[in-house]
Design a protein around this motif. Structure first.
Motif, mmCIF file in Angstrom:
data_model
loop_
_atom_site.group_PDB
_atom_site.id
_atom_site.type_symbol
_atom_site.label_atom_id
_atom_site.label_comp_id
_atom_site.label_asym_id
_atom_site.label_seq_id
_atom_site.Cartn_x
_atom_site.Cartn_y
_atom_site.Cartn_z
ATOM 1 N N UNK A 117 -66.472 65.957 89.545
ATOM 2 C CA UNK A 117 -65.330 66.630 88.937
ATOM 3 C C UNK A 117 -64.106 65.824 89.344
ATOM 4 N N UNK A 118 -63.588 64.973 88.452
ATOM 5 C CA UNK A 118 -62.483 64.077 88.821
ATOM 6 C C UNK A 118 -62.881 63.275 90.049
ATOM 7 N N UNK A 119 -62.076 63.325 91.109
ATOM 8 C CA UNK A 119 -62.392 62.545 92.314
ATOM 9 C C UNK A 119 -63.307 63.285 93.295
ATOM 10 N N UNK A 120 -63.861 64.428 92.893
ATOM 11 C CA UNK A 120 -64.757 65.221 93.754
ATOM 12 C C UNK A 120 -66.214 64.996 93.349
ATOM 13 N N UNK A 121 -67.103 65.011 94.343
ATOM 14 C CA UNK A 121 -68.542 65.045 94.069
ATOM 15 C C UNK A 121 -69.058 66.401 94.514
ATOM 16 N N UNK A 122 -69.915 66.987 93.683
ATOM 17 C CA UNK A 122 -70.362 68.359 93.921
ATOM 18 C C UNK A 122 -71.888 68.379 93.988
ATOM 19 N N UNK A 158 -61.551 60.890 99.210
ATOM 20 C CA UNK A 158 -60.271 60.200 99.376
ATOM 21 C C UNK A 158 -60.500 58.689 99.444
ATOM 22 N N UNK A 159 -59.780 58.011 100.362
ATOM 23 C CA UNK A 159 -59.831 56.556 100.391
ATOM 24 C C UNK A 159 -61.080 56.009 101.063
ATOM 25 N N UNK A 198 -60.291 75.194 97.341
ATOM 26 C CA UNK A 198 -60.424 73.743 97.474
ATOM 27 C C UNK A 198 -59.176 73.090 96.888
ATOM 28 N N UNK A 199 -58.297 72.554 97.750
ATOM 29 C CA UNK A 199 -57.034 72.004 97.252
ATOM 30 C C UNK A 199 -57.260 70.949 96.169
ATOM 31 N N UNK A 200 -56.466 71.028 95.123
ATOM 32 C CA UNK A 200 -56.430 70.073 93.994
ATOM 33 C C UNK A 200 -57.620 70.199 93.035
ATOM 34 N N UNK A 201 -58.648 70.957 93.417
ATOM 35 C CA UNK A 201 -59.849 71.001 92.569
ATOM 36 C C UNK A 201 -59.540 71.594 91.193
ATOM 37 N N UNK A 202 -58.899 72.755 91.205
ATOM 38 C CA UNK A 202 -58.646 73.457 89.944
ATOM 39 C C UNK A 202 -57.432 72.891 89.201
ATOM 40 N N UNK A 203 -56.692 72.006 89.874
ATOM 41 C CA UNK A 203 -55.480 71.458 89.258
ATOM 42 C C UNK A 203 -55.738 70.116 88.565
ATOM 43 N N UNK A 247 -50.917 60.722 88.325
ATOM 44 C CA UNK A 247 -50.738 62.170 88.447
ATOM 45 C C UNK A 247 -52.047 62.859 88.048
ATOM 46 N N UNK A 248 -52.799 63.283 89.052
ATOM 47 C CA UNK A 248 -54.126 63.858 88.789
ATOM 48 C C UNK A 248 -54.076 65.197 88.070
ATOM 49 N N UNK A 249 -52.917 65.843 88.067
ATOM 50 C CA UNK A 249 -52.838 67.106 87.334
ATOM 51 C C UNK A 249 -52.777 66.840 85.824
#
Ligand SMILES: [Zn+2]
Length: 278
Positions: free
Chosen positions: A57-62, A76-77, A128-133, A165-167
């Protein structure tokens, strides 16, 4: 974050062998990266769980399991995965390991401890910060010229800031932001409202083309998942080297605290760059 092409590669590689595998034991070395949003401890919650899905999901792996749990990793980095035989060497930044039922182990490493690992109830991403944004996934079918034009409309930002801007666009990191602007021939400090229609189309095409080039290149390199394939970039971290298109010297500049690399000849500044009359 690892840039999207690297994350896509890791996702594909993990998906090739992980679904169906059970976690026999869990070993935690660096609890500081963990955010446990369920009642049980990290080790107890995951021991015995069978992995069912791997998704990005974007920069997240689930990671999905055969129980009411999800592991959501925002690397992250510096966050990275490594797959070894059961007793294999892990290396620097070891955060945790899953020992699997096929006598192998999946490790997560982060020598900067910047990434975050969330263990949450299935489908609950509210903490989860930034996940839903996250904005539109730039690798999805939803990312069209129409969507892109709507996102750009009315933007007052510099184009490089907009790209990251990831949003709005999910998700472009520092390296590919520079490569996209180089491909599009746009100076990184250009303001979004200075782009004419042709340049908007060019920028959209460059995002699609450069990300696909990155994905193909990383895949062809066929490296172990812990290796960050980055040698193909044309301007990023290439200050004082010749531009691969025109031979001019690549420069570095700051855009809102981030370093950006560009070719001053291929990416000339727009006139009236710093003057906004309206
Ligand atoms: Zn050039």
């Amino acid at each position: 974050m690892p840039e999207l092409p690297n994350l896509v590669y890791v996702e594909d590689r993990l998906r090739a062998f992980l679904p169906g595998r059970a976690i026999v034991t869990v070993m935690v070395k660096q609890p500081i990266v963990l955010r446990v949003l369920v009642a049980q401890a990290f080790e107890a919650a995951l021991a015995g769980a069978r992995i069912t899905t791997i998704e990005r999901h974007g920069p997240f792996l689930r990671f999905g399991f055969d129980r009411d749990l999800e592991l959501v990793i925002h690397p992250m980095l510096a966050g990275k995965f490594k797959h070894t035989p059961k007793t294999g060497k892990v290396g620097r930044g070891h955060c945790f390991s899953f020992h699997l039922d096929d006598e192998t182990a999946l490790h997560y490493l982060d020598d900067k401890k910047m990434g975050k690992v969330y263990l949450s109830p299935s489908g609950d991403y509210s903490r989860i910060p930034k996940y839903l944004q996250q904005g539109v996934d730039i690798l999805s079918a939803d990312f069209t010229m129409e969507t892109f034009a709507a996102l750009l409309k009315g933007q007052r930002k510099q184009v490089r800031v907009f790209l990251m801007d990831q949003t709005r666009l999910s998700a472009i990191g520092n390296a590919y932001a520079d490569e996209i602007l180089f491909d599009a021939g746009l100076h990184p400090k250009t303001f979004c409202y200075q782009l004419d229609q042709d340049e908007c189309h060019q920028l959209f095409a460059s995002i699609v083309r450069v990300m696909q080039w990155g994905i193909d290149t990383v895949k062809q390199a066929d490296q172990p998942i812990e290796i960050k394939v980055r040698g193909h970039v044309k301007v990023r971290n290439r200050k004082d080297e010749p531009c691969p298109k025109c031979g001019a010297t690549i420069r570095r500049a700051g855009v809102l605290g981030y370093d950006t690399y560009f070719c001053p000849a291929c990416q000339p500044p727009k006139r009236k760059q710093f003057i906004e009359w309206n």
